[in-house]
Enzyme design. Structure first.
Site, PDB file in Angstrom:
ATOM      1  N   ASP A 160     -40.814  15.455  29.180  1.00  0.00           N
ATOM      2  CA  ASP A 160     -40.992  15.487  27.725  1.00  0.00           C
ATOM      3  C   ASP A 160     -39.905  16.279  27.034  1.00  0.00           C
ATOM      4  O   ASP A 160     -38.964  16.752  27.642  1.00  0.00           O
ATOM      5  CB  ASP A 160     -42.429  15.872  27.314  1.00  0.00           C
ATOM      6  N   MET A 166     -46.816  27.578  20.065  1.00  0.00           N
ATOM      7  CA  MET A 166     -47.046  26.534  19.049  1.00  0.00           C
ATOM      8  C   MET A 166     -47.611  27.127  17.756  1.00  0.00           C
ATOM      9  O   MET A 166     -48.619  26.657  17.233  1.00  0.00           O
ATOM     10  CB  MET A 166     -47.995  25.451  19.589  1.00  0.00           C
ATOM     11  N   LYS A 209     -43.281  13.620  24.231  1.00  0.00           N
ATOM     12  CA  LYS A 209     -44.380  14.322  23.580  1.00  0.00           C
ATOM     13  C   LYS A 209     -43.859  15.423  22.681  1.00  0.00           C
ATOM     14  O   LYS A 209     -42.978  16.158  23.024  1.00  0.00           O
ATOM     15  CB  LYS A 209     -45.335  14.905  24.612  1.00  0.00           C
TER      16      LYS A 209
END
Ligand code: SAH
Length: 257
Positions: free
Chosen positions: A47, A179, A67
């Site tokens: 990814d 994140m 992703k």
């Protein structure tokens, strides 16, 4: 599960799936086991955050599964489907994920998909972003007598759910936030409202362990405003020391870019 890859014909050898941690970027931060799985793979599904430096180490066919937070080019179900189908074709499949596959890597879905088809599956650990950030800062994640609890948390939950970060943030904690760049104001307000001191030390490490690494040190109060020039991938270390003393282990790098 919403898919049914074909069963292998009698006598057909089923393949394997390895969920391999690519670490933060630098190829020499791979484990020897990860290198072995990459060298012996038939196909590697990787990814966005996997560094090109790591990809050149495998002779396998490479498939980008793209992703990305908030822009899932490949929904998780599709990734599950292709890795299972490749293993059912007898291939040695590597699912290469940044950092450690066990940390915010959707590994659970892929393990379940593999196991539901009887495919041998393993996890090959990698160096997670929090550890890479500590190395970049020249400062440990835990400091005896100050921060004796390390919490790895994400600010990005499933749609409609919110992370309860303040519940895990008490004196003596280093909070490593993944994140979280798009939720800085919310995180700052939540932690302050829950009683965390505004002068808690905050370190942002963008691209830890990569050539584009950037470091910013600031405090909890004002961290969202301070970090406007930074972008993903970045990890945030927020420290609430148990005792109020001088910084026990000052970072080697105060602010670089
Ligand atoms: N499995 C990964 C985490 C994937 S979630 C790991 O163990 O590191 C993606 C988040 O990880 C990013 O939003 C960012 O917060 C963090 N991240 C991944 N690579 C990073 C890097 N090189 N530097 C800083 N943060 C990183």
């Amino acid at each position: 599960m919403s898919f049914l890859p074909p069963s292998p014909p009698d006598g057909h050898r089923i393949g394997t799936i390895a969920l391999v941690g690519a670490g933060p970027g630098a190829a020499d931060l791979l484990t020897l086991r990860a290198l072995d799985r990459l060298r012996n793979a038939d196909v590697v599904f990787y990814d966005r955050l996997v560094d090109p430096e790591v990809l050149v180490l495998t002779p396998a066919r490479k498939v980008f599964v793209g992703k990305e937070v908030a822009a899932n080019a490949w929904p998780q179900a599709r990734i599950n489907r292709v890795i299972v189908a490749a293993a059912m074709d007898g291939l040695r499949v590597v699912r290469l994920k940044s950092g450690d596959p066990s940390v915010f890597g959707r590994a659970c879905e892929e393990l379940e998909a593999a196991r539901s088809f009887g495919i041998p599956v393993e996890i090959v650990p990698g160096i997670t972003a929090a550890s890479a950030a500590a190395a970049s800062l020249g400062r440990p994640l835990t400091e005896r007598g100050r921060t004796e609890r390390l919490v790895l948390a994400t600010a990005t939950c499933r749609p409609g759910e919110t992370a309860n970060l303040s519940g895990a943030f008490v004196p003596g904690t280093t909070l490593a936030l993944y994140m979280a760049m798009h939720r800085l104001s919310v995180v700052e307000a939540e932690l302050l409202a829950a009683g965390a001191p505004g002068d808690c030390e905050v370190e942002f490490v963008q691209g830890a362990g990569t050539a584009g690494q950037r470091i910013l040190t600031t405090t909890l109060r004002g961290m969202a405003a301070a970090a406007t020039g930074l972008s993903n991938p970045a990890i945030i270390l927020i420290r609430w020391p148990k005792t109020v003393d001088r910084m026990a282990c000052a970072p080697a790098l105060a602010e670089t870019s």
